[in-house]
Design a protein around this motif. Structure first.
Motif, PDB file in Angstrom:
ATOM      1  N   TYR A 191       0.841  -1.204   0.000  1.00 46.11           N
ATOM      2  CA  TYR A 191       0.000   0.000   0.000  1.00 46.11           C
ATOM      3  C   TYR A 191       0.876   1.253   0.000  1.00 46.11           C
ATOM      4  CZ  TYR A 191      -2.959   3.823   1.415  1.00 46.11           C
ATOM      5  OH  TYR A 191      -3.583   5.055   1.442  1.00 46.11           O
ATOM      6  N   ILE A 192       1.912   1.270   0.820  1.00 49.83           N
ATOM      7  CA  ILE A 192       2.795   2.436   0.878  1.00 49.83           C
ATOM      8  C   ILE A 192       3.479   2.645  -0.476  1.00 49.83           C
ATOM      9  CG2 ILE A 192       4.771   3.494   2.014  1.00 49.83           C
ATOM     10  CD1 ILE A 192       2.270   3.209   3.799  1.00 49.83           C
ATOM     11  N   ALA A 193       3.910   1.569  -1.110  1.00 48.01           N
ATOM     12  CA  ALA A 193       4.562   1.678  -2.420  1.00 48.01           C
ATOM     13  C   ALA A 193       3.597   2.228  -3.469  1.00 48.01           C
ATOM     14  CB  ALA A 193       5.113   0.324  -2.856  1.00 48.01           C
ATOM     15  N   TYR A 194       2.363   1.707  -3.487  1.00 46.98           N
ATOM     16  CA  TYR A 194       1.360   2.227  -4.435  1.00 46.98           C
ATOM     17  C   TYR A 194       1.094   3.710  -4.169  1.00 46.98           C
ATOM     18  CZ  TYR A 194       0.107  -2.471  -6.110  1.00 46.98           C
ATOM     19  OH  TYR A 194       0.130  -3.726  -6.679  1.00 46.98           O
ATOM     20  N   SER A 195       1.067   4.098  -2.916  1.00 47.29           N
ATOM     21  CA  SER A 195       0.799   5.501  -2.570  1.00 47.29           C
ATOM     22  C   SER A 195       1.921   6.413  -3.048  1.00 47.29           C
ATOM     23  CB  SER A 195       0.616   5.647  -1.056  1.00 47.29           C
ATOM     24  OG  SER A 195      -0.508   4.924  -0.608  1.00 47.29           O
ATOM     25  N   ILE A 196       3.161   5.962  -2.908  1.00 47.16           N
ATOM     26  CA  ILE A 196       4.296   6.760  -3.376  1.00 47.16           C
ATOM     27  C   ILE A 196       4.244   6.920  -4.892  1.00 47.16           C
ATOM     28  CG2 ILE A 196       6.823   6.815  -3.563  1.00 47.16           C
ATOM     29  CD1 ILE A 196       6.887   5.297  -0.859  1.00 47.16           C
ATOM     30  N   ASN A 197       3.726   5.914  -5.575  1.00 53.16           N
ATOM     31  CA  ASN A 197       3.635   5.963  -7.037  1.00 53.16           C
ATOM     32  C   ASN A 197       2.385   6.674  -7.543  1.00 53.16           C
ATOM     33  OD1 ASN A 197       6.028   4.640  -7.973  1.00 53.16           O
ATOM     34  ND2 ASN A 197       5.199   2.714  -7.199  1.00 53.16           N
ATOM     35  N   SER A 198       1.543   7.162  -6.654  1.00 46.36           N
ATOM     36  CA  SER A 198       0.295   7.800  -7.069  1.00 46.36           C
ATOM     37  C   SER A 198       0.556   9.148  -7.729  1.00 46.36           C
ATOM     38  CB  SER A 198      -0.629   7.985  -5.865  1.00 46.36           C
ATOM     39  OG  SER A 198      -0.096   8.975  -4.995  1.00 46.36           O
ATOM     40  N   SER A 199      -0.412   9.611  -8.512  1.00 43.15           N
ATOM     41  CA  SER A 199      -0.293  10.919  -9.163  1.00 43.15           C
ATOM     42  C   SER A 199      -0.230  12.035  -8.123  1.00 43.15           C
ATOM     43  CB  SER A 199      -1.466  11.151 -10.116  1.00 43.15           C
ATOM     44  OG  SER A 199      -2.708  11.052  -9.420  1.00 43.15           O
ATOM     45  N   GLN A 200      -0.883  11.818  -7.001  1.00 46.48           N
ATOM     46  CA  GLN A 200      -0.886  12.802  -5.924  1.00 46.48           C
ATOM     47  C   GLN A 200       0.515  12.982  -5.346  1.00 46.48           C
ATOM     48  OE1 GLN A 200      -3.255  11.809  -2.358  1.00 46.48           O
ATOM     49  NE2 GLN A 200      -4.432  13.647  -2.811  1.00 46.48           N
ATOM     50  N   ALA A 201       1.201  11.873  -5.105  1.00 44.16           N
ATOM     51  CA  ALA A 201       2.570  11.940  -4.600  1.00 44.16           C
ATOM     52  C   ALA A 201       3.503  12.504  -5.663  1.00 44.16           C
ATOM     53  CB  ALA A 201       3.038  10.555  -4.159  1.00 44.16           C
ATOM     54  N   ALA A 202       3.278  12.114  -6.920  1.00 42.98           N
ATOM     55  CA  ALA A 202       4.126  12.613  -8.006  1.00 42.98           C
ATOM     56  C   ALA A 202       4.034  14.133  -8.112  1.00 42.98           C
ATOM     57  CB  ALA A 202       3.717  11.965  -9.325  1.00 42.98           C
ATOM     58  N   ALA A 203       2.844  14.683  -7.892  1.00 45.18           N
ATOM     59  CA  ALA A 203       2.670  16.138  -7.948  1.00 45.18           C
ATOM     60  C   ALA A 203       3.447  16.817  -6.825  1.00 45.18           C
ATOM     61  CB  ALA A 203       1.190  16.493  -7.858  1.00 45.18           C
TER      62      ALA A 203
END
Length: 221
Positions: free
Chosen positions: A141-153
């Motif tokens: 879950y943490i890995a998917y969250s880091i890869n999210s568009s929200q984190a990328a922004a």
């Protein structure tokens, strides 16, 4: 104990922001979900401490940018360092189950989990290693969250350099992600992994369609 107090203070500071999330969810920085940010979220050694001339074809594996993609670890073109060099750089170690994140390249911030059959080893300067307690958090879950568009922004706001885009370690430690209860983390991961093969299949078909259209335009011209 000090870190626990910091976590509580951080949670209190984010109460107003947390109101925009489902009940039981919180915004957290990566540094607030580890025991010790200085040892659990680290980057690789300075370039002069690990030179390309020290890479070998066997020994202790190293993780480089080309090994890290979004939610995918690439075990191609793996290089190694001597056991003595690995001991000298033990602060920059990784082990299976860690999350590794790129802090240089285009795009910056790609993350994946080190697979069970790889390592332990050493990360290079352009990689950040995140080590979590698997009993407290769902690492996928943490890995998917880091890869999210929200984190990328968020990461994009701190990128410096044009020819070699990069962010520093502190920006990675301060990266904020939405965190639900552990049971919800696991449920979300299960749903993502159920849908991911379908998403990948659609992506592959779109790539083939683009290639067909490209050949068609060339033939028309």
């Amino acid at each position: 104990m000090a870190n626990s107090n910091a976590k509580r203070d951080h949670a209190a500071d984010r109460t107003e922001v947390d109101e925009g999330l489902p009940k039981g969810w919180h915004w957290v920085n990566l540094e607030n979900i580890v025991e010790n940010p200085k040892s659990d979220i680290v980057d690789g050694p300075f370039g002069s401490d690990l030179k390309a001339s020290e890479y070998n074809d066997d020994g202790v594996p190293i993780i480089r940018i080309q090994n890290v993609d979004r939610n995918k670890f690439n075990q191609r073109n793996v290089r190694f360092v001597s056991h003595q060099k690995a001991r000298d750089l033990k602060r920059h170690n990784f082990q299976p189950g860690d999350i590794v994140i790129t802090k240089l390249g285009d795009p910056v911030g790609k993350a994946c989990i080190v697979p069970d059959n790889f390592g332990p080893g050493i990360i290079v300067a352009d990689i950040v290693r995140l080590r979590l307690n698997a009993a407290s958090y769902s690492i996928p879950y943490i890995a998917y969250s880091i890869n999210s568009s929200q984190a990328a922004a968020q990461i994009a706001e701190h990128v410096k350099g044009t020819t070699r885009p990069r962010v520093n370690l502190n920006h990675m430690r301060e990266l904020s992600i939405p965190l639900p209860p552990l049971t919800e983390q696991k449920r979300i991961v299960a749903k993502i992994e159920e849908l991911l093969p379908k998403v990948n299949a659609v992506r592959e078909r779109l790539i083939r369609v683009k290639e067909i259209m490209k050949r068609f335009r060339q033939s028309v011209l």
